[in-house]
Design an enzyme around this catalytic site. Structure first.
Site, PDB file in Angstrom:
ATOM      1  N   ASP A   1     -50.514 -64.861 -14.333  1.00 62.33           N
ATOM      2  CA  ASP A   1     -50.359 -64.565 -12.916  1.00 62.33           C
ATOM      3  C   ASP A   1     -51.773 -64.633 -12.326  1.00 62.33           C
ATOM      4  O   ASP A   1     -52.760 -64.538 -13.063  1.00 62.33           O
ATOM      5  CB  ASP A   1     -49.754 -63.167 -12.744  1.00 62.33           C
ATOM      6  CG  ASP A   1     -49.800 -62.698 -11.306  1.00 62.33           C
ATOM      7  OD1 ASP A   1     -49.361 -63.461 -10.427  1.00 62.33           O
ATOM      8  OD2 ASP A   1     -50.301 -61.575 -11.060  1.00 62.33           O
TER       9      ASP A   1
ATOM     10  N   ASP B   1     -53.102 -63.239  -8.632  1.00 61.53           N
ATOM     11  CA  ASP B   1     -53.582 -62.063  -7.879  1.00 61.53           C
ATOM     12  C   ASP B   1     -53.466 -60.785  -8.699  1.00 61.53           C
ATOM     13  O   ASP B   1     -52.407 -60.491  -9.258  1.00 61.53           O
ATOM     14  CB  ASP B   1     -52.781 -61.910  -6.583  1.00 61.53           C
ATOM     15  CG  ASP B   1     -53.023 -63.063  -5.626  1.00 61.53           C
ATOM     16  OD1 ASP B   1     -54.176 -63.524  -5.523  1.00 61.53           O
ATOM     17  OD2 ASP B   1     -52.054 -63.517  -4.984  1.00 61.53           O
TER      18      ASP B   1
ATOM     19  N   ASP C   1     -49.031 -58.479 -13.558  1.00 60.18           N
ATOM     20  CA  ASP C   1     -49.156 -57.105 -13.055  1.00 60.18           C
ATOM     21  C   ASP C   1     -48.006 -56.697 -12.144  1.00 60.18           C
ATOM     22  O   ASP C   1     -47.686 -55.517 -12.042  1.00 60.18           O
ATOM     23  CB  ASP C   1     -50.469 -56.954 -12.266  1.00 60.18           C
ATOM     24  CG  ASP C   1     -50.453 -57.789 -11.003  1.00 60.18           C
ATOM     25  OD1 ASP C   1     -50.096 -57.262  -9.933  1.00 60.18           O
ATOM     26  OD2 ASP C   1     -50.764 -58.987 -11.076  1.00 60.18           O
TER      27      ASP C   1
END
Length: 241
Positions: free
Chosen positions: A14, A16, A184
């Site tokens: 991922d 960001d 996250d």
């Protein structure tokens, strides 16, 4: 199908708050140029019942109207390169290239933001593929459009099902010995559920993904990480297994 020989890992990042550990690129660039808009953006999204991508497209329209140029946006991202620890992980994976089939980004950011940040960090060469929302410049304004129309997965936002992208990646190979997924957020939960018992999901500590996994039953082993320094240490342990 690509036939894999021996130990073969695929790494999926991922972006960001994960690879870009210090920020969300979408909200960061709005905050740099318009703090009021930054504060109001989720209200605007809710009032208009827009998805995230449509909301970001609107925000970029406002920035353009305020005179923020392509040069300004590119310069804005030059202040947040990938951290030293993240670069060390990418170097480590490059050294392990005989065992790493692909290093891939799957992100709800957009092509332009990711490209600018990777360019700032001299990190483009580390990644074989990037799956993200499409962005392009039109008459000086950056326009963002959805990666695809997700009308089939209620776990994911309407512009991107990372679980479907995971399946596309998985089906490209005949025999992947291990997948390591680093994330996250909520959008990372769908692909995490599809991982096998031989796979790892690195879920950032105290972020939504870790909580969602803790409340459910997934096959992969979850490893919590705090920041890039911690992730580097834990990555080394897993690669040595």
């Amino acid at each position: 199908l690509i036939d894999t020989m021996g130990c073969s890992r695929v790494i999926i990042w991922d972006f960001d708050w994960s690879l870009l550990e210090q920020a969300n690129s979408d909200t960061y660039i709005i905050r740099v140029f318009d703090q009021e808009l930054s504060k109001d953006i989720r209200t605007v999204m809710k009032q208009n019942q827009w998805g995230w991508t449509r909301t970001m497209d609107y925000a970029l329209e406002v920035l353009h109207g305020n005179g923020v140029s392509q040069h300004d946006i590119k310069n804005g991202f030059s202040t947040i390169p990938l951290t030293e620890s993240m670069m060390k992980i990418l170097d480590l994976l490059q050294q392990e290239s005989s065992n790493v089939l692909e290093n891939i980004i799957v992100s709800d950011a957009n092509t332009v933001y990711i490209d600018y940040i990777l360019e700032t960090s001299n990190a483009n060469q580390y990644f074989s593929r990037i799956f993200t929302n499409q962005a392009e410049w039109e008459n000086g304004q950056l326009r963002v459009s959805p990666y695809h129309n997700n009308d089939f997965c209620n776990m994911c936002p309407d512009n991107m099902c990372k679980g479907q992208i995971y399946e596309e990646i998985f089906n490209d190979f005949n025999n992947i010995s291990q997948i390591i997924y680093i994330g996250d957020g909520r959008g990372d939960f769908c692909p995490s559920q599809k991982l096998r018992s031989c796979d790892y999901v690195f879920a950032r500590k105290n972020y939504p993904l870790e909580k969602l996994i803790a409340e459910s039953d997934i096959e992969a082993e979850m490893v919590s990480w705090i920041d890039g320094i911690d992730l580097l240490s834990k990555f080394k342990e897993v690669l040595m297994k």
